[in-house]
Design a protein around this motif. Structure first.
Motif, short mmCIF file in Angstrom:
data_model
loop_
_atom_site.label_atom_id
_atom_site.label_comp_id
_atom_site.label_asym_id
_atom_site.label_seq_id
_atom_site.Cartn_x
_atom_site.Cartn_y
_atom_site.Cartn_z
N TRP A 39 -3.62 2.80 10.95
CA TRP A 39 -4.52 2.21 9.97
C TRP A 39 -5.42 1.21 10.68
O TRP A 39 -4.97 0.50 11.59
N LEU A 45 -1.88 -5.00 3.06
CA LEU A 45 -1.88 -4.06 4.17
C LEU A 45 -0.86 -4.48 5.24
O LEU A 45 -0.11 -3.64 5.75
N GLU A 71 0.84 -1.19 0.00
CA GLU A 71 0.00 0.00 0.00
C GLU A 71 0.88 1.25 0.00
O GLU A 71 1.86 1.32 0.76
N PHE A 96 -10.02 1.28 6.46
CA PHE A 96 -10.05 0.48 5.23
C PHE A 96 -11.29 -0.39 5.10
O PHE A 96 -11.54 -0.94 4.03
#
Length: 220
Positions: free
Chosen positions: A135, A167, A102, A156
């Motif tokens: 994240w 990820l 990512e 996400f």
């Protein structure tokens, strides 16, 4: 059936148990989640009440399959008569350090993967003062509230296997703040992608991470 396995202590599990007992079928059960602790976190109901109900459910079977030795020992200490170890694994062809990543900046990236619910202690992670970015991948009843409270976090949603592996290998650390999981498969997935885990020294992380080089277990 030649074999019957009851995978959950929910309504379908109780119904299957009733049929099996009525017809004299032997069956196994699984202990996937620490429901007494989850129920206590949401309702403050004493865990001893929930454990009494679960003992009744599981002790009727020929074996109660639990994911780690620590959970097996805990169940045995609580009166579960036939708890035994049934481990977990991940797809090493999918969860690997090699593959797409990512896009991200140079600052550290701290990742949480899992259900976004009060018993997972996601806010304990989001409230930390850390350098870099956080994240979160997953869904759950706490997402709307936490997303509104922590707008600087990158959310996400629910991801499939390949996207999840992307990820994992893009983050610097996978943070696992839960105190009540029986295993925590996301820790094994993260370590398979080469990303270390930060977790509490409690059942689940103790067995999955342990004293390996795959992460750090600490009360902080």
């Amino acid at each position: 059936p030649d074999c019957l396995h009851i995978a959950t202590e929910g309504p379908l599990g109780w119904a299957a148990r009733a049929v099996a007992r009525r017809r004299g079928w032997r069956f196994t059960t699984a202990y996937h989640s620490r429901f007494p602790e989850y129920v206590h976190a949401r309702t403050r109901l004493p865990t001893r009440w929930s454990y009494a109900l679960l003992r009744r459910f599981h002790n009727a079977g020929v074996a109660t399959l639990a994911p780690t030795p620590a959970i097996v020992a805990d169940l045995q200490a609580r009166g579960f008569e036939r708890a035994c170890w049934w481990s977990r694994g991940v797809d090493l062809a999918m969860f690997t350090p090699e593959g797409p990543r990512e896009p991200r900046g140079s600052a550290p990236v701290f990742l949480y993967v899992g259900r976004i619910a009060i018993e997972k202690q996601v806010e304990a992670f989001l409230a930390l003062d850390l350098p870099g970015t956080k994240w979160v991948a997953g869904e759950g009843p706490e997402r709307a509230r936490l997303q509104a409270r922590y707008p600087g976090v990158r959310w996400f949603g629910v991801l499939g296997g390949p996207e999840l592996a992307r990820l994992y290998r893009s983050a610097d650390v996978m943070v696992f703040p839960s105190l009540t999981d029986t295993f925590g498969l996301v820790m094994a997935e993260s370590m398979a992608c080469g990303t270390p885990v930060a977790a509490f020294p409690v059942p689940g992380p103790i067995d999955v991470v342990g004293d390996s080089a795959g992460g750090v277990l600490d009360a902080d």
